[in-house]
Design a protein around this motif. Structure first.
Motif, PDB file in Angstrom:
ATOM      1  N   ARG A   4       0.832  -1.203   0.000  1.00 22.75           N
ATOM      2  CA  ARG A   4       0.000   0.000   0.000  1.00 22.75           C
ATOM      3  C   ARG A   4       0.864   1.251   0.000  1.00 22.75           C
ATOM      4  O   ARG A   4       0.602   2.185  -0.720  1.00 22.75           O
ATOM      5  CB  ARG A   4      -0.927   0.015   1.205  1.00 22.75           C
ATOM      6  CG  ARG A   4      -2.061  -0.952   1.076  1.00 22.75           C
ATOM      7  CD  ARG A   4      -3.034  -0.747   2.200  1.00 22.75           C
ATOM      8  NE  ARG A   4      -4.088  -1.739   2.086  1.00 22.75           N
ATOM      9  CZ  ARG A   4      -4.710  -2.255   3.105  1.00 22.75           C
ATOM     10  NH1 ARG A   4      -4.416  -1.896   4.321  1.00 22.75           N
ATOM     11  NH2 ARG A   4      -5.661  -3.138   2.923  1.00 22.75           N
ATOM     12  N   ASP A   8       0.945   4.309  -2.606  1.00 24.42           N
ATOM     13  CA  ASP A   8       0.741   5.674  -2.141  1.00 24.42           C
ATOM     14  C   ASP A   8       1.861   6.584  -2.631  1.00 24.42           C
ATOM     15  O   ASP A   8       1.641   7.750  -2.932  1.00 24.42           O
ATOM     16  CB  ASP A   8       0.694   5.732  -0.605  1.00 24.42           C
ATOM     17  CG  ASP A   8      -0.572   5.098  -0.034  1.00 24.42           C
ATOM     18  OD1 ASP A   8      -1.495   4.819  -0.816  1.00 24.42           O
ATOM     19  OD2 ASP A   8      -0.622   4.888   1.189  1.00 24.42           O
ATOM     20  N   HIS A  16      -5.715   6.887  -3.188  1.00 22.45           N
ATOM     21  CA  HIS A  16      -5.564   5.453  -2.965  1.00 22.45           C
ATOM     22  C   HIS A  16      -6.318   5.022  -1.708  1.00 22.45           C
ATOM     23  O   HIS A  16      -6.946   3.957  -1.681  1.00 22.45           O
ATOM     24  CB  HIS A  16      -4.076   5.069  -2.872  1.00 22.45           C
ATOM     25  CG  HIS A  16      -3.854   3.607  -2.962  1.00 22.45           C
ATOM     26  ND1 HIS A  16      -3.530   2.844  -1.873  1.00 22.45           N
ATOM     27  CD2 HIS A  16      -3.942   2.743  -4.010  1.00 22.45           C
ATOM     28  CE1 HIS A  16      -3.413   1.584  -2.234  1.00 22.45           C
ATOM     29  NE2 HIS A  16      -3.654   1.492  -3.520  1.00 22.45           N
ATOM     30  N   ALA A  17      -6.274   5.840  -0.666  1.00 24.79           N
ATOM     31  CA  ALA A  17      -7.015   5.526   0.564  1.00 24.79           C
ATOM     32  C   ALA A  17      -8.516   5.499   0.290  1.00 24.79           C
ATOM     33  O   ALA A  17      -9.223   4.626   0.801  1.00 24.79           O
ATOM     34  CB  ALA A  17      -6.679   6.530   1.665  1.00 24.79           C
ATOM     35  N   PHE A  19      -9.939   4.777  -2.564  1.00 27.55           N
ATOM     36  CA  PHE A  19     -10.173   3.552  -3.326  1.00 27.55           C
ATOM     37  C   PHE A  19     -10.251   2.347  -2.397  1.00 27.55           C
ATOM     38  O   PHE A  19     -11.171   1.540  -2.488  1.00 27.55           O
ATOM     39  CB  PHE A  19      -9.058   3.364  -4.365  1.00 27.55           C
ATOM     40  CG  PHE A  19      -9.102   2.033  -5.037  1.00 27.55           C
ATOM     41  CD1 PHE A  19     -10.000   1.783  -6.060  1.00 27.55           C
ATOM     42  CD2 PHE A  19      -8.257   1.010  -4.639  1.00 27.55           C
ATOM     43  CE1 PHE A  19     -10.053   0.541  -6.676  1.00 27.55           C
ATOM     44  CE2 PHE A  19      -8.301  -0.236  -5.241  1.00 27.55           C
ATOM     45  CZ  PHE A  19      -9.207  -0.470  -6.267  1.00 27.55           C
ATOM     46  N   ARG A  20      -9.280   2.219  -1.489  1.00 28.98           N
ATOM     47  CA  ARG A  20      -9.268   1.085  -0.560  1.00 28.98           C
ATOM     48  C   ARG A  20     -10.494   1.100   0.342  1.00 28.98           C
ATOM     49  O   ARG A  20     -11.133   0.068   0.579  1.00 28.98           O
ATOM     50  CB  ARG A  20      -7.990   1.096   0.288  1.00 28.98           C
ATOM     51  CG  ARG A  20      -6.720   0.815  -0.483  1.00 28.98           C
ATOM     52  CD  ARG A  20      -5.505   0.622   0.428  1.00 28.98           C
ATOM     53  NE  ARG A  20      -5.451   1.490   1.591  1.00 28.98           N
ATOM     54  CZ  ARG A  20      -4.806   2.660   1.651  1.00 28.98           C
ATOM     55  NH1 ARG A  20      -4.184   3.137   0.586  1.00 28.98           N
ATOM     56  NH2 ARG A  20      -4.801   3.364   2.770  1.00 28.98           N
ATOM     57  N   LEU A  21     -10.824   2.268   0.868  1.00 32.12           N
ATOM     58  CA  LEU A  21     -11.981   2.407   1.753  1.00 32.12           C
ATOM     59  C   LEU A  21     -13.266   2.030   1.029  1.00 32.12           C
ATOM     60  O   LEU A  21     -14.087   1.267   1.559  1.00 32.12           O
ATOM     61  CB  LEU A  21     -12.063   3.838   2.288  1.00 32.12           C
ATOM     62  CG  LEU A  21     -13.271   4.174   3.150  1.00 32.12           C
ATOM     63  CD1 LEU A  21     -13.253   3.355   4.437  1.00 32.12           C
ATOM     64  CD2 LEU A  21     -13.291   5.668   3.460  1.00 32.12           C
ATOM     65  N   ARG A  23     -13.654   0.145  -1.577  1.00 36.67           N
ATOM     66  CA  ARG A  23     -13.663  -1.274  -1.912  1.00 36.67           C
ATOM     67  C   ARG A  23     -14.055  -2.130  -0.699  1.00 36.67           C
ATOM     68  O   ARG A  23     -14.919  -2.999  -0.783  1.00 36.67           O
ATOM     69  CB  ARG A  23     -12.300  -1.687  -2.452  1.00 36.67           C
ATOM     70  CG  ARG A  23     -12.294  -3.117  -2.972  1.00 36.67           C
ATOM     71  CD  ARG A  23     -10.968  -3.510  -3.557  1.00 36.67           C
ATOM     72  NE  ARG A  23      -9.999  -3.554  -2.461  1.00 36.67           N
ATOM     73  CZ  ARG A  23      -8.690  -3.463  -2.617  1.00 36.67           C
ATOM     74  NH1 ARG A  23      -8.180  -3.300  -3.806  1.00 36.67           N
ATOM     75  NH2 ARG A  23      -7.893  -3.537  -1.581  1.00 36.67           N
ATOM     76  N   ILE A  24     -13.448  -1.865   0.450  1.00 38.45           N
ATOM     77  CA  ILE A  24     -13.755  -2.689   1.628  1.00 38.45           C
ATOM     78  C   ILE A  24     -15.151  -2.372   2.173  1.00 38.45           C
ATOM     79  O   ILE A  24     -15.858  -3.260   2.645  1.00 38.45           O
ATOM     80  CB  ILE A  24     -12.674  -2.571   2.723  1.00 38.45           C
ATOM     81  CG1 ILE A  24     -12.869  -3.696   3.744  1.00 38.45           C
ATOM     82  CG2 ILE A  24     -12.682  -1.227   3.406  1.00 38.45           C
ATOM     83  CD1 ILE A  24     -11.614  -4.309   4.236  1.00 38.45           C
TER      84      ILE A  24
END
Length: 159
Positions: A4, A8, A16-17, A19-21, A23-24
């Motif tokens: 990650r 970043d 990117h954060a 996107f990750r947030l 997605r989860i």
């Protein structure tokens, strides 16, 4: 975590954060919704129908910023599950109205519980002030991106 950080470092740690947030969040929402017989996105269609009453399918596309094919599949699946019914519009013979069924109203409380649970999981350990600050930050990010999208669309039409 190292992977990650590497991504970043490419110049977009906030993006990117996000996107990750997202997605989860979607994955967890999907797990919770499947327990009550829905897939992600279907609950949003139902929420609009419960709040607004019968809607033209084209209006649902616009309200949910979807596309016609996706909305058609979503409505078909909800209809097969017995949560909505489609009928011709009495005022526009070209339009189809989508309306919640009586069976879907029992589902409403369960959807609200899922969203409350997801909210609690997302903000676990946050104080009231932290929740307010997080919401404000997310709204600001949304505003910035919506403005950028509108500016980009405007620039495209001028070309």
């Amino acid at each position: 975590m190292a992977g990650r950080r590497g991504l970043d470092a490419l110049g977009g740690p906030v993006s990117h954060a996000i996107f990750r947030l997202a997605r989860i969040h979607r994955m967890l929402a999907g797990q919770l919704l499947r327990r009550i017989g829905l897939h992600p996105g279907q609950e949003l269609v139902m929420m609009h129908l419960w709040e607004l009453g019968p809607q033209r399918q084209t209006d649902l596309v616009r309200l949910l910023d979807s596309d016609a094919a996706t909305m058609t599949r979503t409505v078909q699946r909800l209809e097969q599950a017995g949560f909505v019914r489609r009928r011709p519009s009495p005022t526009d013979k070209r339009a189809t109205l989508v309306e919640p069924t009586a069976a879907s109203h029992a589902l409403r409380h369960e959807v609200e519980q899922v969203w409350t649970h997801l909210e609690d999981l997302s903000t676990a350990g946050f104080s009231t002030e932290e929740r307010t600050a997080a919401l404000h930050t997310l709204e600001r990010l949304e505003h910035n991106l919506a403005q950028a999208a509108a500016d980009s669309a405007h620039a495209d039409t001028e070309r």
